[in-house]
Design a protein around this motif. Structure first.
Motif, PDB file in Angstrom:
ATOM      1  N   MET A   1       1.179   6.708   2.146  1.00 52.08           N
ATOM      2  CA  MET A   1       0.943   6.410   3.561  1.00 52.08           C
ATOM      3  C   MET A   1      -0.374   5.666   3.751  1.00 52.08           C
ATOM      4  O   MET A   1      -0.458   4.740   4.564  1.00 52.08           O
ATOM      5  CB  MET A   1       0.953   7.693   4.398  1.00 52.08           C
ATOM      6  CG  MET A   1       2.326   8.294   4.562  1.00 52.08           C
ATOM      7  SD  MET A   1       3.545   7.182   5.287  1.00 52.08           S
ATOM      8  CE  MET A   1       2.878   6.936   6.900  1.00 52.08           C
ATOM      9  N   LEU A   2      -1.409   6.053   3.002  1.00 57.00           N
ATOM     10  CA  LEU A   2      -2.684   5.320   3.090  1.00 57.00           C
ATOM     11  C   LEU A   2      -2.499   3.867   2.663  1.00 57.00           C
ATOM     12  O   LEU A   2      -3.030   2.958   3.300  1.00 57.00           O
ATOM     13  CB  LEU A   2      -3.747   5.995   2.218  1.00 57.00           C
ATOM     14  CG  LEU A   2      -4.385   7.248   2.786  1.00 57.00           C
ATOM     15  CD1 LEU A   2      -5.311   7.889   1.749  1.00 57.00           C
ATOM     16  CD2 LEU A   2      -5.145   6.946   4.059  1.00 57.00           C
ATOM     17  N   GLY A   3      -1.740   3.661   1.606  1.00 51.91           N
ATOM     18  CA  GLY A   3      -1.459   2.305   1.162  1.00 51.91           C
ATOM     19  C   GLY A   3      -0.718   1.511   2.217  1.00 51.91           C
ATOM     20  O   GLY A   3      -1.010   0.338   2.462  1.00 51.91           O
TER      21      GLY A   3
ATOM     22  N   ILE B   1      -2.890  -3.107   8.137  1.00 50.37           N
ATOM     23  CA  ILE B   1      -4.164  -3.627   8.655  1.00 50.37           C
ATOM     24  C   ILE B   1      -4.470  -5.001   8.061  1.00 50.37           C
ATOM     25  O   ILE B   1      -4.812  -5.942   8.782  1.00 50.37           O
ATOM     26  CB  ILE B   1      -5.311  -2.629   8.376  1.00 50.37           C
ATOM     27  CG1 ILE B   1      -5.132  -1.373   9.242  1.00 50.37           C
ATOM     28  CG2 ILE B   1      -6.678  -3.266   8.633  1.00 50.37           C
ATOM     29  CD1 ILE B   1      -6.052  -0.225   8.870  1.00 50.37           C
ATOM     30  N   VAL B   2      -4.320  -5.137   6.748  1.00 49.85           N
ATOM     31  CA  VAL B   2      -4.598  -6.418   6.086  1.00 49.85           C
ATOM     32  C   VAL B   2      -3.651  -7.502   6.590  1.00 49.85           C
ATOM     33  O   VAL B   2      -4.076  -8.625   6.889  1.00 49.85           O
ATOM     34  CB  VAL B   2      -4.516  -6.266   4.550  1.00 49.85           C
ATOM     35  CG1 VAL B   2      -4.541  -7.618   3.858  1.00 49.85           C
ATOM     36  CG2 VAL B   2      -5.663  -5.395   4.036  1.00 49.85           C
ATOM     37  N   ALA B   3      -2.363  -7.185   6.710  1.00 49.03           N
ATOM     38  CA  ALA B   3      -1.392  -8.170   7.200  1.00 49.03           C
ATOM     39  C   ALA B   3      -1.711  -8.575   8.640  1.00 49.03           C
ATOM     40  O   ALA B   3      -1.619  -9.756   8.996  1.00 49.03           O
ATOM     41  CB  ALA B   3       0.026  -7.605   7.107  1.00 49.03           C
ATOM     42  N   SER B   4      -2.102  -7.618   9.454  1.00 45.91           N
ATOM     43  CA  SER B   4      -2.453  -7.924  10.836  1.00 45.91           C
ATOM     44  C   SER B   4      -3.691  -8.807  10.905  1.00 45.91           C
ATOM     45  O   SER B   4      -3.748  -9.744  11.716  1.00 45.91           O
ATOM     46  CB  SER B   4      -2.679  -6.629  11.621  1.00 45.91           C
ATOM     47  OG  SER B   4      -1.500  -5.842  11.621  1.00 45.91           O
TER      48      SER B   4
ATOM     49  N   LEU C   1       6.417  -5.786   4.835  1.00 49.14           N
ATOM     50  CA  LEU C   1       7.595  -5.236   4.157  1.00 49.14           C
ATOM     51  C   LEU C   1       7.204  -4.284   3.031  1.00 49.14           C
ATOM     52  O   LEU C   1       7.851  -3.247   2.835  1.00 49.14           O
ATOM     53  CB  LEU C   1       8.477  -6.364   3.617  1.00 49.14           C
ATOM     54  CG  LEU C   1       9.292  -7.116   4.660  1.00 49.14           C
ATOM     55  CD1 LEU C   1       9.955  -8.343   4.034  1.00 49.14           C
ATOM     56  CD2 LEU C   1      10.338  -6.214   5.288  1.00 49.14           C
ATOM     57  N   ILE C   2       6.153  -4.608   2.299  1.00 46.57           N
ATOM     58  CA  ILE C   2       5.691  -3.701   1.241  1.00 46.57           C
ATOM     59  C   ILE C   2       5.166  -2.405   1.865  1.00 46.57           C
ATOM     60  O   ILE C   2       5.372  -1.315   1.323  1.00 46.57           O
ATOM     61  CB  ILE C   2       4.643  -4.383   0.353  1.00 46.57           C
ATOM     62  CG1 ILE C   2       5.285  -5.554  -0.392  1.00 46.57           C
ATOM     63  CG2 ILE C   2       4.038  -3.396  -0.646  1.00 46.57           C
ATOM     64  CD1 ILE C   2       4.306  -6.454  -1.113  1.00 46.57           C
ATOM     65  N   ALA C   3       4.532  -2.508   3.037  1.00 49.39           N
ATOM     66  CA  ALA C   3       4.099  -1.307   3.753  1.00 49.39           C
ATOM     67  C   ALA C   3       5.297  -0.448   4.131  1.00 49.39           C
ATOM     68  O   ALA C   3       5.244   0.785   4.037  1.00 49.39           O
ATOM     69  CB  ALA C   3       3.286  -1.693   4.996  1.00 49.39           C
ATOM     70  N   VAL C   4       6.389  -1.088   4.533  1.00 49.38           N
ATOM     71  CA  VAL C   4       7.615  -0.348   4.855  1.00 49.38           C
ATOM     72  C   VAL C   4       8.147   0.366   3.612  1.00 49.38           C
ATOM     73  O   VAL C   4       8.585   1.519   3.690  1.00 49.38           O
ATOM     74  CB  VAL C   4       8.685  -1.291   5.455  1.00 49.38           C
ATOM     75  CG1 VAL C   4      10.042  -0.609   5.535  1.00 49.38           C
ATOM     76  CG2 VAL C   4       8.250  -1.765   6.826  1.00 49.38           C
TER      77      VAL C   4
ATOM     78  N   MET D   1       6.062   3.390   3.170  1.00 51.20           N
ATOM     79  CA  MET D   1       6.378   4.411   4.185  1.00 51.20           C
ATOM     80  C   MET D   1       7.695   5.114   3.867  1.00 51.20           C
ATOM     81  O   MET D   1       7.775   6.349   3.930  1.00 51.20           O
ATOM     82  CB  MET D   1       6.444   3.776   5.575  1.00 51.20           C
ATOM     83  CG  MET D   1       5.097   3.425   6.142  1.00 51.20           C
ATOM     84  SD  MET D   1       5.233   2.778   7.819  1.00 51.20           S
ATOM     85  CE  MET D   1       5.746   4.246   8.687  1.00 51.20           C
ATOM     86  N   LEU D   2       8.720   4.335   3.540  1.00 51.28           N
ATOM     87  CA  LEU D   2      10.005   4.946   3.178  1.00 51.28           C
ATOM     88  C   LEU D   2       9.847   5.864   1.968  1.00 51.28           C
ATOM     89  O   LEU D   2      10.406   6.961   1.925  1.00 51.28           O
ATOM     90  CB  LEU D   2      11.044   3.872   2.876  1.00 51.28           C
ATOM     91  CG  LEU D   2      11.664   3.155   4.059  1.00 51.28           C
ATOM     92  CD1 LEU D   2      12.522   1.996   3.585  1.00 51.28           C
ATOM     93  CD2 LEU D   2      12.488   4.118   4.900  1.00 51.28           C
ATOM     94  N   PHE D   3       9.084   5.397   1.001  1.00 54.64           N
ATOM     95  CA  PHE D   3       8.825   6.192  -0.205  1.00 54.64           C
ATOM     96  C   PHE D   3       8.130   7.504   0.156  1.00 54.64           C
ATOM     97  O   PHE D   3       8.541   8.579  -0.280  1.00 54.64           O
ATOM     98  CB  PHE D   3       7.971   5.363  -1.170  1.00 54.64           C
ATOM     99  CG  PHE D   3       7.627   6.055  -2.439  1.00 54.64           C
ATOM    100  CD1 PHE D   3       8.579   6.257  -3.412  1.00 54.64           C
ATOM    101  CD2 PHE D   3       6.337   6.489  -2.667  1.00 54.64           C
ATOM    102  CE1 PHE D   3       8.255   6.899  -4.600  1.00 54.64           C
ATOM    103  CE2 PHE D   3       6.004   7.127  -3.845  1.00 54.64           C
ATOM    104  CZ  PHE D   3       6.971   7.333  -4.808  1.00 54.64           C
TER     105      PHE D   3
END
Length: 174
Positions: free
Chosen positions: A27-29, A35-38, A77-80, A83-85
């Motif tokens: 979740m931290l990742g 944040i970085v993508a934004s 997408l990598i954040a998703v 999150m799913l993981f």
């Protein structure tokens, strides 16, 4: 022997709680990536504003603009995936998330089996690869007919892969 067995089984069962570290750091990742993508999107907007209000229009402005936005989408997408993981590991190894069960909008985050988690992760990872492919293609120049043929073949392979991925998910196998 019975008490030793109970203690061992209790320790063994409670060792699953170590998964909470993977959940927390996953979740931290995901938060860091969002944040970085934004921030990347924000910087692209600032650069676009400078170019649009300035006297010059750089030659490769559109490629840089689209590349920055696609790079940010890739990070989202990598954040998703993370999150799913994290949600999946928590639900499979720790506990069901009661708040999610009560919500109508959280069906995508409900994981009932390891196979379901792998399936959801695989679909998002494929989308990450599609976006990465698109970003790479934008910066590629094609000089001959053979290179264009390879490019067309890769798009065909990508389209077929997406078709079969979608077909497999729509017939109830998700």
């Amino acid at each position: 022997m019975n008490i030793l067995e109970k203690v061992f089984e209790s320790v063994l069962w409670n060792s699953r709680l170590f998964i909470v570290f993977a959940v927390i750091f996953g979740m931290l990742g995901a938060v860091v990536l969002v944040i970085v993508a934004s921030l990347d999107i924000f910087h692209v907007c600032i650069e676009a504003y400078k170019v649009l209000t300035g006297p010059e229009h750089p030659k490769n402005f559109h490629e840089v603009l689209i590349g920055g936005i696609i790079g940010a989408v890739d990070l989202y997408l990598i954040a998703v995936v993370l999150m799913l993981f994290s949600f999946g590991l928590y639900e499979l190894f720790i506990s069901k998330i009661d708040v999610a069960r009560e919500s109508e909008s959280s069906k995508i985050l409900q994981i009932r089996s390891l196979d379901q988690l792998k399936d959801k992760l695989a679909k998002v990872i494929v989308m990450v690869l599609v976006v990465s492919f698109f970003k790479r293609v934008l910066g590629t120049s094609y000089e001959g007919p053979l290179e264009m043929l390879y490019f067309a073949g890769s798009i065909l392979a990508l389209a077929l892969g997406l078709y079969f991925l979608h077909k497999g998910g729509s017939n109830g196998s998700h």
